[in-house]
Design an enzyme around this catalytic site. Structure first.
Site, short mmCIF file in Angstrom:
data_model
loop_
_atom_site.label_atom_id
_atom_site.label_comp_id
_atom_site.label_asym_id
_atom_site.label_seq_id
_atom_site.Cartn_x
_atom_site.Cartn_y
_atom_site.Cartn_z
N ALA A 51 -0.36 -10.31 -0.60
CA ALA A 51 -1.14 -11.19 -1.47
C ALA A 51 -1.83 -12.30 -0.68
O ALA A 51 -3.03 -12.53 -0.81
CB ALA A 51 -0.24 -11.78 -2.56
N GLU A 71 2.78 -19.98 6.87
CA GLU A 71 3.93 -19.08 6.80
C GLU A 71 5.13 -19.81 7.38
O GLU A 71 5.10 -20.29 8.51
CB GLU A 71 3.64 -17.80 7.61
CG GLU A 71 4.84 -16.91 7.85
CD GLU A 71 5.52 -16.46 6.57
OE1 GLU A 71 6.74 -16.71 6.44
OE2 GLU A 71 4.84 -15.87 5.70
N ASN A 79 8.09 -9.94 3.09
CA ASN A 79 8.61 -8.67 2.55
C ASN A 79 7.60 -7.54 2.71
O ASN A 79 7.97 -6.38 2.87
CB ASN A 79 8.94 -8.82 1.07
CG ASN A 79 10.19 -9.64 0.83
OD1 ASN A 79 11.05 -9.75 1.69
ND2 ASN A 79 10.27 -10.23 -0.34
N GLY A 84 7.85 -0.04 2.25
CA GLY A 84 7.59 1.35 2.61
C GLY A 84 6.14 1.76 2.72
O GLY A 84 5.86 2.94 3.01
N GLY A 85 5.20 0.84 2.50
CA GLY A 85 3.79 1.17 2.67
C GLY A 85 3.22 2.08 1.60
O GLY A 85 2.29 2.85 1.86
N ARG A 331 12.87 2.71 -12.06
CA ARG A 331 13.92 2.05 -11.28
C ARG A 331 15.04 1.49 -12.15
O ARG A 331 16.22 1.62 -11.82
CB ARG A 331 13.31 0.92 -10.46
CG ARG A 331 12.41 1.41 -9.34
CD ARG A 331 11.65 0.26 -8.70
NE ARG A 331 10.96 0.70 -7.50
CZ ARG A 331 10.17 -0.07 -6.78
NH1 ARG A 331 9.96 -1.33 -7.16
NH2 ARG A 331 9.58 0.38 -5.69
N GLU A 469 4.26 -11.64 -6.02
CA GLU A 469 5.60 -11.78 -6.58
C GLU A 469 5.94 -13.20 -6.98
O GLU A 469 6.90 -13.43 -7.71
CB GLU A 469 6.64 -11.24 -5.59
CG GLU A 469 8.00 -10.99 -6.20
CD GLU A 469 9.02 -10.44 -5.21
OE1 GLU A 469 10.20 -10.32 -5.59
OE2 GLU A 469 8.63 -10.13 -4.06
#
Length: 507
Positions: A51, A71, A79, A84-85, A331, A469
């Site tokens: 993001a 950062e 994250n 997993g891309g 999930r 997120e």
């Protein structure tokens, strides 16, 4: 003008992740006019995951002026770099080449409405889905490479629309976005911890930052003040590593569960925004990843390995040798089913997932899992039963029944879609599973333009935006696999457009 009223003061000796270290303090702040700004930027982005990096690149491309990414950790990516891309893109070129021509953004939204269980923000999901090809184009334009011919159907999706980066990690995307940002003039700062917001009434005008911070020691570094001329974008991610906050918002969440997140996912910036009146939503909805393995720490390889296991294999309870769920459900459904597998003393009875080895012996997902001993090559059902203490007779009955369901292409037990299921003949790749805390569904409430909403007025806090997120209420109770990367990349595009429009409106 009022300064940092009731700001979030993090006590010097407190460990990051302690709720006591993230509660509003009562220190008297200077007024805005009294602050000696050390530097300024037109747009400040907090966080360097999908993001934040998308927002930074797109802010430069919108002509918004100087862009500064802060950062707190020692590396770029958060994250996003370790995931997993995966990226869900309706009508992506690989999907179309496979002959899947009946997908659409609306189909993706339909799947997300089901998984959201009535709690999702449908207009937000629709906006993201409708701009999914913009996210794909951003990736291609910045040099991201996806696996040739790889487009599969993942849990909770009704179509094969999930593509994957060349090396199977989100770092393939964050690296290219970072490199592009550097080329286009984005200023990236590592080890810059945001201590506080500087407010002018209901408008953010800058941030107090601890530079040269070394996680998690809050006594390191020194404080500076950075003025934000046009916008502050919160892209700081979730709070899954903040154990005290997790317990406070969801006491039912098993504190013994491992977590897939980077250590820096502790959510202080989100709490700072809340201290200034930002409206939180769905904070108690914390998602677990049902593909976790108890035989590796953190994110690991299990997510990739089980993209085979859920589709071509079977999940079996070690307690009774039987199947216990639809392996291709979302999930939340799968995690809840898995965690019902408990020994009499309440400890986890880790279920196993297995599929045929020969068809995937050279697949890097299998090679890595076997290499790191979070999965094993086992020759027969008898060996599986002996290795994992499973009742052998019931295991064999279950697999005989399962193989019949494969041939019939129908699962009367759990109504699993069987189009990709393979008859299990051995030898097998076997792994153990147990969910891990993975994603915070809750965060700050925003409008469709990513403006943060003030709980006191239900109007946007001026110049404050949030994406990824760090936001809440978008996906509802459960987020589908491969949709977070999509959301983050798209909202990085959207927020840059919003800031441009807001700046022009204020001029």
């Amino acid at each position: 003008m009022q300064g940092r009223r009731n700001f979030l003061k993090l006590s010097a000796g407190a460990a990051v992740g302690s709720l006591a270290a993230t509660l509003p303090g009562t220190v008297q702040a200077k007024t805005c006019n009294e602050i000696n700004w050390d530097e300024n930027a037109d747009v400040i982005v907090i966080g360097s995951g999908f993001a934040g990096l998308s927002a930074a690149v797109n802010a430069k491309r919108q002509g918004l002026g100087s862009v500064l990414v802060l950062e707190k950790m020692q590396v770029i990516g958060g994250n996003s770099a370790i995931n997993g891309g995966w990226l869900a893109i309706p009508k992506n070129p690989i999907q179309l080449a496979q002959g899947v021509n009946d997908d659409s953004p609306e189909e993706l939204v339909k799947d997300q409405i089901i998984s959201g269980r009535g709690m999702q923000n449908e207009p937000a999901l629709r906006q993201i889905a409708e701009r999914s090809l913009d996210a794909y184009d951003l990736c291609i334009d910045t040099g991201v490479k996806f696996r040739d011919g790889f487009n599969i159907q993942v849990g909770g999706h009704n179509k094969a629309r999930a593509i994957r980066t060349q090396h199977g990690t989100g770092g393939d995307i964050t690296t290219k976005l970072y490199e592009t940002g550097v080329k286009e003039g984005v200023d990236h700062r590592l080890q810059h911890y945001v201590e506080d917001f500087i407010m002018d009434g209901q408008k953010i005008v800058g941030v107090k930052v601890r530079k040269n911070y070394r996680f998690p020691d809050l006594t390191t570094g020194s404080s500076i003040f950075i003025k934000a001329n046009k916008a502050v974008i919160l892209a700081n991610g979730g709070f899954a590593r903040n154990m005290a906050l997790r317990e406070a918002v969801d006491p039912s969440l098993d504190p013994t569960l491992d977590c897939t997140n980077a250590l820096g996912a502790t959510g202080e910036v989100t709490l700072t925004a809340m201290a200034y009146g930002a409206l939180p939503v769905h904070m108690n909805l914390i998602q677990t990843g049902h593909w976790g393995s108890p035989d590796e720490g953190g994110f690991g390889w299990s997510n990739a390995l089980l993209s085979i296991g859920w589709h071509q294999g079977v999940a079996i309870s070690v307690l009774n040798g039987k199947r216990f769920m639809d392996e291709r459900a979302d999930r939340k459904t799968c995690s809840e089913a898995i965690m019902k597998n408990r020994n009499p003393d309440g400890s986890p009875a880790y279920p196993v997932v297995f599929f045929n080895y020969n068809n995937y012996a050279k697949d890097d997902r299998v090679v890595r899992a076997l290499r790191d001993e979070m999965a094993w090559k086992v020759d027969s059902l008898d060996e599986i039963a002996a290795k994992f203490d499973i009742p052998v007779a019931e295991l064999k009955r279950s697999i005989t029944e399962y193989n019949k369901h494969v041939k019939d292409r129908k699962d009367p037990l759990f109504n699993r879609k069987m189009d990709t299921a393979e008859e299990l003949t051995g030898p097998f790749v076997v792994s153990r599973i147990w969910p891990k805390v993975h994603y915070c569904m809750g965060g700050l409430k925003t409008d469709l333009g990513a403006r943060v909403i003030d709980a006191r007025s239900m109007a946007p806090i001026k110049n404050l935006y949030a994406i990824g997120e760090a936001t809440g209420g978008i996906h509802g109770e459960a987020r589908l696999s491969s949709t977070s990367c999509l959301e983050c990349l798209v909202m990085g595009i959207v927020v840059s457009e919003t800031i441009k429009a807001d700046a022009q409106g204020a001029a």
